[in-house]
Motif scaffolding. Structure first.
Motif, PDB file in Angstrom:
ATOM      1  N   TYR A  72       9.192   9.973  -6.807  1.00 45.29           N
ATOM      2  CA  TYR A  72       7.996   8.914  -6.645  1.00 45.29           C
ATOM      3  C   TYR A  72       8.719   7.744  -6.967  1.00 45.29           C
ATOM      4  N   PHE A  73       8.749   7.307  -8.291  1.00 46.60           N
ATOM      5  CA  PHE A  73       8.619   5.976  -9.080  1.00 46.60           C
ATOM      6  C   PHE A  73      10.121   5.751  -9.011  1.00 46.60           C
ATOM      7  N   GLU A  74      11.116   6.326  -8.924  1.00 42.48           N
ATOM      8  CA  GLU A  74      12.382   5.603  -8.487  1.00 42.48           C
ATOM      9  C   GLU A  74      12.268   4.933  -6.168  1.00 42.48           C
TER      10      GLU A  74
ATOM     11  N   LEU B 101       3.701   5.470  -5.641  1.00 44.45           N
ATOM     12  CA  LEU B 101       3.058   6.149  -6.943  1.00 44.45           C
ATOM     13  C   LEU B 101       1.732   7.237  -7.175  1.00 44.45           C
ATOM     14  N   VAL B 102       0.894   7.217  -6.708  1.00 43.11           N
ATOM     15  CA  VAL B 102      -0.115   7.732  -6.885  1.00 43.11           C
ATOM     16  C   VAL B 102       0.544   8.942  -6.721  1.00 43.11           C
TER      17      VAL B 102
ATOM     18  N   ILE C 245       1.081  -1.147  -0.132  1.00 40.57           N
ATOM     19  CA  ILE C 245       0.273  -0.003  -0.116  1.00 40.57           C
ATOM     20  C   ILE C 245       1.234   1.487  -0.316  1.00 40.57           C
ATOM     21  N   VAL C 246       2.179   1.158  -0.005  1.00 38.31           N
ATOM     22  CA  VAL C 246       2.490   2.639   0.749  1.00 38.31           C
ATOM     23  C   VAL C 246       3.908   2.458  -0.595  1.00 38.31           C
ATOM     24  N   MET C 247       3.743   1.464  -1.479  1.00 39.57           N
ATOM     25  CA  MET C 247       4.132   1.085  -2.648  1.00 39.57           C
ATOM     26  C   MET C 247       3.136   2.191  -3.440  1.00 39.57           C
ATOM     27  N   LEU C 248       2.483   2.223  -4.103  1.00 41.08           N
ATOM     28  CA  LEU C 248       0.482   2.675  -4.297  1.00 41.08           C
ATOM     29  C   LEU C 248       0.235   4.044  -4.338  1.00 41.08           C
TER      30      LEU C 248
END
Length: 92
Positions: free
Chosen positions: A63-65, A52-53, A46-49
């Motif tokens: 943010y993507f890296e 990404l948002v 969820i933190v990764m998603l």
């Protein structure tokens, strides 16, 4: 004027924050170690998603890296915790 994409981003951020709260509660109150590992696995996802948002919101490559680093670290830590719960040792 707020576009449809901004509404969708705000809604997804709200949903992801709500999911983070529920996973954190399960992580703290989980009755077994397996429940806590599963909550931790879901929490890093969820933190990764959420990262990404945020990357889509701010249109920034950092943010993507960061999301890629979170995904790699979370995967390795989940495998290590699962191995520890199965055998009681991590290093063979």
């Amino acid at each position: 004027m707020i576009t449809l994409l901004q509404y969708a981003l705000y809604f997804s951020q709200f949903c992801l924050l709500l999911a983070m709260i529920f996973c954190t509660l399960r992580l703290l109150r989980g009755p077994t170690a397996q429940d806590r590992v599963l909550a931790l696995d879901t929490l890093w996802m969820i933190v990764m998603l959420f990262t990404l948002v945020l990357g889509i919101s701010f249109a920034d490559q950092v943010y993507f890296e960061l999301a890629l680093l979170i995904a790699l670290t979370g995967f390795v830590s989940t495998i290590a915790l699962a191995k520890f719960l199965m055998r009681g040792e991590i290093i063979e």
